[in-house]
Design a protein around this motif. Structure first.
Motif, PDB file in Angstrom:
ATOM      1  N   LEU A  31       1.101  -1.318   0.105  1.00 13.87           N
ATOM      2  CA  LEU A  31       0.025  -0.099   0.173  1.00 13.87           C
ATOM      3  C   LEU A  31       0.851   1.081  -0.058  1.00 13.87           C
ATOM      4  N   LEU A  32       1.972   1.399   0.807  1.00 14.00           N
ATOM      5  CA  LEU A  32       2.763   2.725   0.804  1.00 14.00           C
ATOM      6  C   LEU A  32       3.314   2.646  -0.497  1.00 14.00           C
ATOM      7  N   GLU A  33       3.989   1.419  -1.221  1.00 15.01           N
ATOM      8  CA  GLU A  33       4.255   1.760  -2.451  1.00 15.01           C
ATOM      9  C   GLU A  33       3.496   2.074  -3.594  1.00 15.01           C
ATOM     10  N   ALA A  34       2.213   1.739  -3.376  1.00 16.54           N
ATOM     11  CA  ALA A  34       1.163   2.218  -4.323  1.00 16.54           C
ATOM     12  C   ALA A  34       0.738   3.861  -3.995  1.00 16.54           C
ATOM     13  N   ILE A  35       0.687   4.137  -2.812  1.00 17.85           N
ATOM     14  CA  ILE A  35       0.559   5.533  -2.296  1.00 17.85           C
ATOM     15  C   ILE A  35       1.524   6.457  -2.981  1.00 17.85           C
ATOM     16  N   ARG A  36       2.899   5.904  -2.866  1.00 16.50           N
ATOM     17  CA  ARG A  36       3.856   6.897  -3.327  1.00 16.50           C
ATOM     18  C   ARG A  36       3.766   6.883  -4.816  1.00 16.50           C
ATOM     19  N   ASP A  37       3.441   5.878  -5.639  1.00 23.70           N
ATOM     20  CA  ASP A  37       3.324   5.769  -7.081  1.00 23.70           C
ATOM     21  C   ASP A  37       1.957   6.688  -7.555  1.00 23.70           C
ATOM     22  N   LYS A  38       0.924   6.339  -6.837  1.00 24.48           N
ATOM     23  CA  LYS A  38      -0.307   7.120  -7.361  1.00 24.48           C
ATOM     24  C   LYS A  38      -0.660   8.341  -6.708  1.00 24.48           C
ATOM     25  N   GLY A  39      -0.059   8.842  -5.475  1.00 22.30           N
ATOM     26  CA  GLY A  39      -0.534  10.059  -4.845  1.00 22.30           C
ATOM     27  C   GLY A  39      -1.757  10.223  -4.373  1.00 22.30           C
ATOM     28  N   SER A  40      -2.706   9.032  -4.139  1.00 24.63           N
ATOM     29  CA  SER A  40      -3.898   9.174  -3.326  1.00 24.63           C
ATOM     30  C   SER A  40      -4.005   7.846  -2.686  1.00 24.63           C
ATOM     31  N   ILE A  41      -4.749   7.583  -1.669  1.00 24.35           N
ATOM     32  CA  ILE A  41      -5.072   6.749  -1.155  1.00 24.35           C
ATOM     33  C   ILE A  41      -6.121   5.907  -1.914  1.00 24.35           C
ATOM     34  N   SER A  42      -6.899   6.316  -2.487  1.00 21.17           N
ATOM     35  CA  SER A  42      -8.200   5.802  -3.261  1.00 21.17           C
ATOM     36  C   SER A  42      -7.440   5.192  -4.563  1.00 21.17           C
ATOM     37  N   ALA A  43      -6.524   5.904  -5.171  1.00 19.65           N
ATOM     38  CA  ALA A  43      -5.814   5.265  -6.434  1.00 19.65           C
ATOM     39  C   ALA A  43      -5.277   4.377  -6.066  1.00 19.65           C
ATOM     40  N   ALA A  44      -4.385   4.374  -4.801  1.00 24.00           N
ATOM     41  CA  ALA A  44      -3.303   3.339  -4.608  1.00 24.00           C
ATOM     42  C   ALA A  44      -4.236   1.747  -4.229  1.00 24.00           C
ATOM     43  N   GLY A  49      -6.190  -3.503  -5.630  1.00 22.32           N
ATOM     44  CA  GLY A  49      -7.506  -4.398  -5.346  1.00 22.32           C
ATOM     45  C   GLY A  49      -7.856  -4.274  -3.913  1.00 22.32           C
ATOM     46  N   MET A  50      -7.626  -3.293  -3.367  1.00 24.84           N
ATOM     47  CA  MET A  50      -7.953  -3.078  -1.861  1.00 24.84           C
ATOM     48  C   MET A  50      -9.243  -1.963  -1.880  1.00 24.84           C
ATOM     49  N   SER A  51      -9.998  -2.160  -0.765  1.00 28.81           N
ATOM     50  CA  SER A  51     -11.011  -1.298  -0.683  1.00 28.81           C
ATOM     51  C   SER A  51     -10.265  -0.037  -0.228  1.00 28.81           C
ATOM     52  N   TYR A  52     -11.054   1.136  -0.440  1.00 27.47           N
ATOM     53  CA  TYR A  52     -10.719   2.433   0.149  1.00 27.47           C
ATOM     54  C   TYR A  52     -10.586   2.306   1.535  1.00 27.47           C
ATOM     55  N   ARG A  53     -11.841   1.798   2.185  1.00 26.28           N
ATOM     56  CA  ARG A  53     -11.840   1.686   3.618  1.00 26.28           C
ATOM     57  C   ARG A  53     -10.543   0.955   4.306  1.00 26.28           C
ATOM     58  N   ARG A  54     -10.500  -0.189   3.604  1.00 28.60           N
ATOM     59  CA  ARG A  54      -9.372  -1.027   4.153  1.00 28.60           C
ATOM     60  C   ARG A  54      -7.915  -0.190   4.171  1.00 28.60           C
ATOM     61  N   ALA A  55      -7.789   0.597   2.956  1.00 29.29           N
ATOM     62  CA  ALA A  55      -6.420   1.321   2.966  1.00 29.29           C
ATOM     63  C   ALA A  55      -6.337   2.364   3.941  1.00 29.29           C
ATOM     64  N   TRP A  56      -7.620   3.068   4.174  1.00 31.29           N
ATOM     65  CA  TRP A  56      -7.535   4.087   5.165  1.00 31.29           C
ATOM     66  C   TRP A  56      -7.340   3.453   6.562  1.00 31.29           C
ATOM     67  N   ASP A  57      -8.117   2.181   6.801  1.00 33.54           N
ATOM     68  CA  ASP A  57      -7.739   1.587   8.102  1.00 33.54           C
ATOM     69  C   ASP A  57      -6.154   1.349   8.120  1.00 33.54           C
ATOM     70  N   ALA A  83      -2.417  12.354  -1.226  1.00 31.35           N
ATOM     71  CA  ALA A  83      -1.507  11.439  -0.289  1.00 31.35           C
ATOM     72  C   ALA A  83      -0.099  11.267  -0.433  1.00 31.35           C
ATOM     73  N   ASN A  84       0.645  11.396   0.319  1.00 32.97           N
ATOM     74  CA  ASN A  84       2.189  11.047   0.294  1.00 32.97           C
ATOM     75  C   ASN A  84       2.770  10.309   1.229  1.00 32.97           C
ATOM     76  N   VAL A  85       3.687   9.474   0.947  1.00 30.81           N
ATOM     77  CA  VAL A  85       4.648   8.776   1.793  1.00 30.81           C
ATOM     78  C   VAL A  85       5.475   9.872   2.410  1.00 30.81           C
ATOM     79  N   THR A  86       5.564   9.975   3.603  1.00 29.74           N
ATOM     80  CA  THR A  86       6.557  11.002   4.337  1.00 29.74           C
ATOM     81  C   THR A  86       8.117  10.432   4.092  1.00 29.74           C
ATOM     82  N   GLU A  87       8.939  11.100   4.516  1.00 26.88           N
ATOM     83  CA  GLU A  87      10.398  11.039   4.176  1.00 26.88           C
ATOM     84  C   GLU A  87      10.682   9.690   5.453  1.00 26.88           C
ATOM     85  N   PHE A  88      10.059   9.795   6.469  1.00 27.46           N
ATOM     86  CA  PHE A  88      10.203   8.667   7.450  1.00 27.46           C
ATOM     87  C   PHE A  88       9.476   7.522   7.040  1.00 27.46           C
TER      88      PHE A  88
END
Length: 125
Positions: A31-44, A49-57, A83-88
């Motif tokens: 999920l972190l890699e997908a957020i980094r690549d897509k720039g949003s939780i919903s797109a990630a 193939g994950m639900s938006y709710r599950r990703a938010w959780d 959304a973006n993955v922080t440096e940390f």
């Protein structure tokens, strides 16, 4: 008689627990890699193939489990959210992937031996 092959590909699934909670595991790393690549939780979430709710959780769990936020979000609106993955978060993700690779390498011979117990994947159906 079922034949067995040594080419089964077993990969350990490393999970780092914080009490009863999985602070980091394969799904959160993906999920972190997908957020980094897509720039949003919903797109990630959609891309893996994950639900938006599950990703938010999962994002909330990660942000609560670590000393610093792993993911930062911006509210939607006219310009849209994001959304973006922080440096940390990037450092944690890199360390997790390194640990995963070392764990796999450390038990590679055992995995090959263990594969002898498994049915041939061609005959598993």
């Amino acid at each position: 008689m079922t034949t067995h092959h040594s080419d089964h590909s077993q990969t350990p699934r490393l999970r780092v627990l914080l009490g009863e909670v999985t602070a980091m595991g394969p799904g959160k790393a993906m999920l972190l890699e997908a957020i980094r690549d897509k720039g949003s939780i919903s797109a990630a979430a959609r891309s893996i193939g994950m639900s938006y709710r599950r990703a938010w959780d999962l994002v909330e769990t990660m942000n609560q489990s670590f000393r610093q936020p792993m993911v930062e979000t911006a509210k939607g609106g006219a310009g849209g959210g994001g959304a973006n993955v922080t440096e940390f978060g990037e450092r944690v993700l890199a360390r997790y992937r390194e640990m995963e690779a070392r764990a796999t390498a450390a038990i590679q011979t055992d995995l090959e031996d263990f594969s002898r117990f498994l049915v041939d994947t061609e005959n598993a159906d």
